[in-house]
Motif scaffolding. Structure first.
Motif, PDB file in Angstrom:
ATOM      1  N   ARG A  11       5.316  -0.862   2.069  1.00 21.14           N
ATOM      2  CA  ARG A  11       4.560  -1.541   1.026  1.00 21.14           C
ATOM      3  C   ARG A  11       3.061  -1.463   1.274  1.00 21.14           C
ATOM      4  O   ARG A  11       2.612  -1.236   2.398  1.00 21.14           O
ATOM      5  CB  ARG A  11       4.997  -3.008   0.935  1.00 21.14           C
ATOM      6  CG  ARG A  11       6.420  -3.179   0.475  1.00 21.14           C
ATOM      7  CD  ARG A  11       6.784  -4.630   0.257  1.00 21.14           C
ATOM      8  NE  ARG A  11       6.812  -5.409   1.482  1.00 21.14           N
ATOM      9  CZ  ARG A  11       7.223  -6.659   1.561  1.00 21.14           C
ATOM     10  NH1 ARG A  11       7.627  -7.280   0.479  1.00 21.14           N
ATOM     11  NH2 ARG A  11       7.235  -7.293   2.703  1.00 21.14           N
TER      12      ARG A  11
ATOM     13  N   CYS B 244      -0.731  -3.595   0.258  1.00 18.43           N
ATOM     14  CA  CYS B 244      -1.204  -4.941  -0.071  1.00 18.43           C
ATOM     15  C   CYS B 244      -2.560  -4.882  -0.762  1.00 18.43           C
ATOM     16  O   CYS B 244      -3.436  -4.102  -0.373  1.00 18.43           O
ATOM     17  CB  CYS B 244      -1.301  -5.791   1.194  1.00 18.43           C
ATOM     18  SG  CYS B 244       0.252  -5.968   2.078  1.00 18.43           S
TER      19      CYS B 244
ATOM     20  N   ALA C 175      -1.229  -9.542  -2.985  1.00 18.10           N
ATOM     21  CA  ALA C 175      -0.231  -8.924  -3.856  1.00 18.10           C
ATOM     22  C   ALA C 175       0.404  -7.749  -3.114  1.00 18.10           C
ATOM     23  O   ALA C 175      -0.300  -6.931  -2.518  1.00 18.10           O
ATOM     24  CB  ALA C 175      -0.874  -8.446  -5.153  1.00 18.10           C
ATOM     25  N   LYS C 176       1.729  -7.676  -3.140  1.00 21.54           N
ATOM     26  CA  LYS C 176       2.459  -6.624  -2.424  1.00 21.54           C
ATOM     27  C   LYS C 176       3.302  -5.827  -3.408  1.00 21.54           C
ATOM     28  O   LYS C 176       3.915  -6.391  -4.308  1.00 21.54           O
ATOM     29  CB  LYS C 176       3.374  -7.241  -1.351  1.00 21.54           C
ATOM     30  CG  LYS C 176       2.650  -8.071  -0.319  1.00 21.54           C
ATOM     31  CD  LYS C 176       3.640  -8.657   0.683  1.00 21.54           C
ATOM     32  CE  LYS C 176       2.941  -9.494   1.733  1.00 21.54           C
ATOM     33  NZ  LYS C 176       3.901 -10.065   2.727  1.00 21.54           N
ATOM     34  N   ARG C 177       3.322  -4.520  -3.177  1.00 23.06           N
ATOM     35  CA  ARG C 177       4.191  -3.672  -3.992  1.00 23.06           C
ATOM     36  C   ARG C 177       4.718  -2.514  -3.153  1.00 23.06           C
ATOM     37  O   ARG C 177       4.106  -2.123  -2.150  1.00 23.06           O
ATOM     38  CB  ARG C 177       3.461  -3.138  -5.217  1.00 23.06           C
ATOM     39  CG  ARG C 177       2.441  -2.047  -4.918  1.00 23.06           C
ATOM     40  CD  ARG C 177       1.760  -1.556  -6.176  1.00 23.06           C
ATOM     41  NE  ARG C 177       0.932  -0.385  -5.911  1.00 23.06           N
ATOM     42  CZ  ARG C 177       0.120   0.176  -6.799  1.00 23.06           C
ATOM     43  NH1 ARG C 177       0.017  -0.346  -8.020  1.00 23.06           N
ATOM     44  NH2 ARG C 177      -0.592   1.245  -6.476  1.00 23.06           N
ATOM     45  N   SER C 178       5.828  -1.967  -3.564  1.00 23.64           N
ATOM     46  CA  SER C 178       6.430  -0.833  -2.870  1.00 23.64           C
ATOM     47  C   SER C 178       5.633   0.430  -3.170  1.00 23.64           C
ATOM     48  O   SER C 178       5.282   0.697  -4.328  1.00 23.64           O
ATOM     49  CB  SER C 178       7.884  -0.653  -3.309  1.00 23.64           C
ATOM     50  OG  SER C 178       8.407   0.575  -2.848  1.00 23.64           O
TER      51      SER C 178
ATOM     52  N   HIS D 272       7.193   1.401  -7.007  1.00 26.14           N
ATOM     53  CA  HIS D 272       6.538   0.453  -7.912  1.00 26.14           C
ATOM     54  C   HIS D 272       6.443   0.965  -9.352  1.00 26.14           C
ATOM     55  O   HIS D 272       6.270   0.182 -10.289  1.00 26.14           O
ATOM     56  CB  HIS D 272       5.146   0.090  -7.384  1.00 26.14           C
ATOM     57  CG  HIS D 272       4.142   1.196  -7.470  1.00 26.14           C
ATOM     58  ND1 HIS D 272       3.996   2.134  -6.472  1.00 26.14           N
ATOM     59  CD2 HIS D 272       3.232   1.524  -8.431  1.00 26.14           C
ATOM     60  CE1 HIS D 272       3.039   2.979  -6.799  1.00 26.14           C
ATOM     61  NE2 HIS D 272       2.568   2.639  -7.977  1.00 26.14           N
TER      62      HIS D 272
ATOM     63  N   HIS E  55      11.733  -2.164  -9.290  1.00 26.98           N
ATOM     64  CA  HIS E  55      10.705  -2.824  -8.483  1.00 26.98           C
ATOM     65  C   HIS E  55      10.634  -4.312  -8.807  1.00 26.98           C
ATOM     66  O   HIS E  55      10.441  -5.143  -7.904  1.00 26.98           O
ATOM     67  CB  HIS E  55       9.349  -2.176  -8.724  1.00 26.98           C
ATOM     68  CG  HIS E  55       8.308  -2.617  -7.760  1.00 26.98           C
ATOM     69  ND1 HIS E  55       7.297  -3.497  -8.092  1.00 26.98           N
ATOM     70  CD2 HIS E  55       8.132  -2.335  -6.437  1.00 26.98           C
ATOM     71  CE1 HIS E  55       6.539  -3.728  -7.032  1.00 26.98           C
ATOM     72  NE2 HIS E  55       7.019  -3.034  -6.022  1.00 26.98           N
TER      73      HIS E  55
ATOM     74  N   CYS F  29      11.144  -7.320  -6.070  1.00 32.07           N
ATOM     75  CA  CYS F  29      10.206  -8.439  -5.897  1.00 32.07           C
ATOM     76  C   CYS F  29      10.914  -9.778  -6.062  1.00 32.07           C
ATOM     77  O   CYS F  29      10.652 -10.735  -5.321  1.00 32.07           O
ATOM     78  CB  CYS F  29       9.055  -8.324  -6.897  1.00 32.07           C
ATOM     79  SG  CYS F  29       7.953  -6.912  -6.622  1.00 32.07           S
TER      80      CYS F  29
ATOM     81  N   HIS G 111       4.769  -3.706 -15.201  1.00 30.31           N
ATOM     82  CA  HIS G 111       4.718  -3.573 -13.748  1.00 30.31           C
ATOM     83  C   HIS G 111       4.724  -4.964 -13.102  1.00 30.31           C
ATOM     84  O   HIS G 111       4.279  -5.950 -13.698  1.00 30.31           O
ATOM     85  CB  HIS G 111       3.458  -2.806 -13.322  1.00 30.31           C
ATOM     86  CG  HIS G 111       3.549  -1.336 -13.578  1.00 30.31           C
ATOM     87  ND1 HIS G 111       3.110  -0.749 -14.741  1.00 30.31           N
ATOM     88  CD2 HIS G 111       4.044  -0.324 -12.817  1.00 30.31           C
ATOM     89  CE1 HIS G 111       3.324   0.551 -14.694  1.00 30.31           C
ATOM     90  NE2 HIS G 111       3.888   0.841 -13.544  1.00 30.31           N
ATOM     91  N   THR G 112       5.227  -5.023 -11.883  1.00 35.10           N
ATOM     92  CA  THR G 112       5.313  -6.292 -11.166  1.00 35.10           C
ATOM     93  C   THR G 112       4.823  -6.124  -9.738  1.00 35.10           C
ATOM     94  O   THR G 112       4.727  -5.008  -9.208  1.00 35.10           O
ATOM     95  CB  THR G 112       6.762  -6.811 -11.113  1.00 35.10           C
ATOM     96  OG1 THR G 112       7.599  -5.795 -10.550  1.00 35.10           O
ATOM     97  CG2 THR G 112       7.266  -7.185 -12.481  1.00 35.10           C
ATOM     98  N   CYS G 113       4.530  -7.250  -9.118  1.00 36.83           N
ATOM     99  CA  CYS G 113       4.225  -7.278  -7.691  1.00 36.83           C
ATOM    100  C   CYS G 113       4.622  -8.646  -7.157  1.00 36.83           C
ATOM    101  O   CYS G 113       4.736  -9.615  -7.915  1.00 36.83           O
ATOM    102  CB  CYS G 113       2.739  -6.999  -7.417  1.00 36.83           C
ATOM    103  SG  CYS G 113       1.622  -8.269  -8.041  1.00 36.83           S
TER     104      CYS G 113
END
Length: 684
Positions: free
Chosen positions: A119, A121, A189-192, A196, A202, A206, A258-260
């Protein structure tokens, strides 16, 4: 600083703590509608208002506040956000088992400030939709003091209020982004990095992280409450236990889909205490006791591991759990990091009982003498990717050279294993008898007993990991071919699992006690003639629990003169076992025919889903679940078992009395039924 203010900060963190951590506390306190102090804690806070705090303590608090502010400014100096976006903030509520949503205005950094293995950040600010107060210090201070007083039961008075305003205002300004106690605006905020762009997958990932961390926070509250209760009730004190907490986390969903994941921006010395692969890091006992507490408190349905964070404020946990044994959102929150039984077993193998376990009266998980004398070194378990793909890894080469202290050809005699007591299985005739309750449980199926067998499955899984060379008790070689200590420990755990009536353990231990070959399972262990009675008793116990393969194998051994003498009692037991074995075969044929018919007619989707669920439950069992350990070589079929049983009843040993004739006629009818069921199943 006032007495009540600093005392409240101290007790909310479970005792005296550093000034820096006191300053960061308001960032970590969850909103009041999702968090409440226990009545015991509130009473403690009200009782500590008379505590004295020196002027130097207050001065150090303010100095640390300035330092904290400077560190935050440094971290956020180059913050260059994209255009503000109206997004949806989704928080999970454990009590209602549902999501709570609200609209927020988000500013997120254009570039990540850090990357891990999976991930990346970003710094993120949550801009409040209402106007942030630019002036009017009284309004800001009023909200802080009021919220603090409401949480702690602090009795407001004008002198105390004026004294508290100065400190709380300084702390609020030092934390820069704290507008009032119920809002945090500085987040990570974290995402793959890989997934993502796959919006649905995704978002689901989350949500799983948020559910796991919120659940971990719930168990942390239970842990703190139990520590306080036991410390007061036993008079033992806290035994080194600290109050713990997990950061609040939530999902941010943007208008484009999109998400995080998002959690509080945290400063401090970040440490990991254990992993989801069974590695214990450091000497601290609180994190390890908490993981074990979550396992026991959930009735062995889940375990919170991968404990990491700053001091006792944790984040990013992993929850091992059994999907069929939990309910609500967690049931569907399964992921690749959930190792289920193997995850439980890895932790229990590496965990050593400590004072906090004793304080909380947590049950002892039995370990071998060699394991109790050995502290598991860091890195003793395989990597996450290797553990996740455990089922697909081939058996080790039995003809290869060993890298351990012994070769594969070395022998470990069953009677020489230290501390091993097999007297529990001394009479197969007693073991074969069923009580009414046991007969009902066996007839109803073994799924009802699964939750009772979790600990037994963990013991069996530890045996399997020793057998596969995934864990060792050698500091210089954490993985490799099992040596004598590992083999003896493996035998210890299979015995413990068999004592708890795990079918696979009963069959495996019976194989070790027999003179039959077992090349794929602890081939170093050899039984002797004195263990043949133990072998019969183990198979008898497995038969009484409904194992068809054990019924067929035991019937075969009872007819083998090398295992016991052939008298009327042995022949009668063999005939009854063969009939029971045939009944299982007939039921299996009918079940296959019904399943095939349902599939052909395309019945309800629910049945199809249940079949899929059954196929996806590998993590709920030990890795040898369903294995027969060679006992399926008994040579019986449904029809031959019925025919042989009929011959025994009609033979000269059991006599040609009325009872024998009745048994023989019944078996002839069943033989006709078995032929019909077998033909139907083969046709389908």
């Amino acid at each position: 600083a006032t007495n009540a203010t600093l005392s409240c900060f101290n007790h909310l963190l479970g005792g005296p703590c550093s000034a820096k951590l006191l300053l960061l506390l308001p960032m970590f306190l969850p909103a009041r509608d999702r968090f409440s102090l226990s009545e015991e804690t509130k009473a403690t806070l009200r009782g500590c208002q008379g505590a004295c705090v020196t002027g130097s303590r207050g001065l150090s608090l303010l100095r640390a506040a300035r330092g904290a502010r400077q560190r935050i400014i440094t971290k956020w100096a180059d913050f260059s956000p994209s255009t503000s976006q109206l997004a949806t903030k989704r928080c999970f509520d454990v009590k209602t088992d549902d999501w709570v949503e609200e609209a927020v205005l988000i500013q997120i950094d254009k570039e990540p400030f850090g990357r891990g293995a999976c991930r990346e950040c970003f710094r993120m600010k949550e801009v409040l939709l209402e106007m942030r107060p630019q002036s009017g210090a009284d309004e800001l201070t009023d909200s802080v003091v009021a919220a603090t007083s409401a949480s702690c039961g602090y009795v407001d008075s004008p002198p105390a209020r004026r004294a508290a305003q100065s400190t709380l205002l300084e702390v609020s300004y030092a934390l820069m982004e704290l507008s009032h106690i119920e809002r945090r605006t500085v987040w990570v905020a974290k995402r793959s990095m890989a997934d993502h762009k796959r919006k649905f997958l995704h978002r689901r990932a989350c949500e799983l992280d948020v559910i796991h961390q919120t659940l971990a926070k719930h168990y942390a509250e239970l842990f703190n409450r139990e520590v306080h209760r036991q410390a007061h009730a036993t008079g033992m004190g806290r035994c080194g236990a600290h109050d713990i907490d997990f950061l609040l986390t939530h999902v941010v969903q943007f208008p484009d889909g999109h998400t995080c994941g998002a959690e509080t921006f945290m400063l401090g010395d970040y440490k990991k205490h254990n992993t989801n692969g069974g590695v214990t890091i450091g000497q601290r006992t609180t994190p390890q006791a908490f993981s074990y507490f979550s396992f026991v408190k959930s009735n062995r349905r889940l375990m919170v591991v991968d404990i990491q964070g700053v001091d006792d404020l944790y984040t990013d946990p992993v929850v091992h759990f059994l999907p069929s044994q939990v309910s609500g959102a967690l049931r569907d929150a399964d992921g690749e990091l959930n190792f289920g039984i193997r995850g439980f077993a890895l932790f229990l193998w590496s965990h050593r009982r400590n004072d906090i376990d004793r304080l909380l009266n947590l049950p002892v998980f039995a370990l071998s003498r060699h394991e109790e004398e050995h502290l598991v070194p860091p890195g003793a378990a395989k990597t996450i990717s290797e553990l996740a793909s455990a089922a697909s890894i081939a058996r080790r080469n039995l003809n290869g050279q060993s890298g351990g202290s012994m070769s594969r050809s070395d022998e470990v005699k069953l009677e020489d294993v230290p501390g091993l007591d097999l007297a529990y299985w001394c009479d197969w005739k007693v073991a074969l008898r069923l009580t009414t309750a046991e007969a009902s449980a066996a007839k109803g199926g073994l799924l009802l007993r699964e939750i009772e067998l979790v600990e037994a499955a963990c013991h069996m899984e530890i045996t399997c990991m020793y057998n596969e060379g995934r864990i060792t008790l050698r500091d210089a070689e954490p993985r490799g071919e099992p040596g004598k200590n590992e083999i003896e420990s493996a035998v210890f755990h299979v015995v413990e699992a068999a004592r708890q009536d795990l079918l696979e353990a009963l069959l495996a231990l019976a194989r070790l006690a027999s003179d039959r070959s077992h090349k794929e399972f602890l081939p170093e262990v050899t039984g002797s003639a004195q263990h043949r009675g133990v072998c019969l008793a183990l198979l008898a116990r497995a038969s009484s629990l409904g194992s068809a393969v054990a019924m067929g194998a035991l019937a075969r051994l009872l007819l083998d003169s090398s295992y016991c003498q052939q008298g009327p009692e042995e022949l009668r037991a063999a005939a009854q076992l063969l009939e029971a074995f045939a009944n299982c075969g007939i039921a299996e044929h009918k079940a296959r025919a019904a399943k095939a018919a349902a599939k052909a007619l395309r019945l309800s989707d629910e049945e199809s889903e249940s079949d899929d669920d059954e196929d996806d439950r590998e993590q709920e069992h030990c890795s040898v679940h369903g294995q027969k350990f060679g006992w399926d070589d008994h040579g019986w079929t449904t029809c031959t078992a019925l025919a042989s049983a009929g011959d025994f009843w009609m033979g000269p040993v059991l006599g040609l009395d009325e009872t024998s004739m009745s048994h023989a006629k019944r078996l002839q009818t069943k033989l006709t039924e078995a032929d019909a069921a077998a033909c139907a199943a083969s046709a389908d």
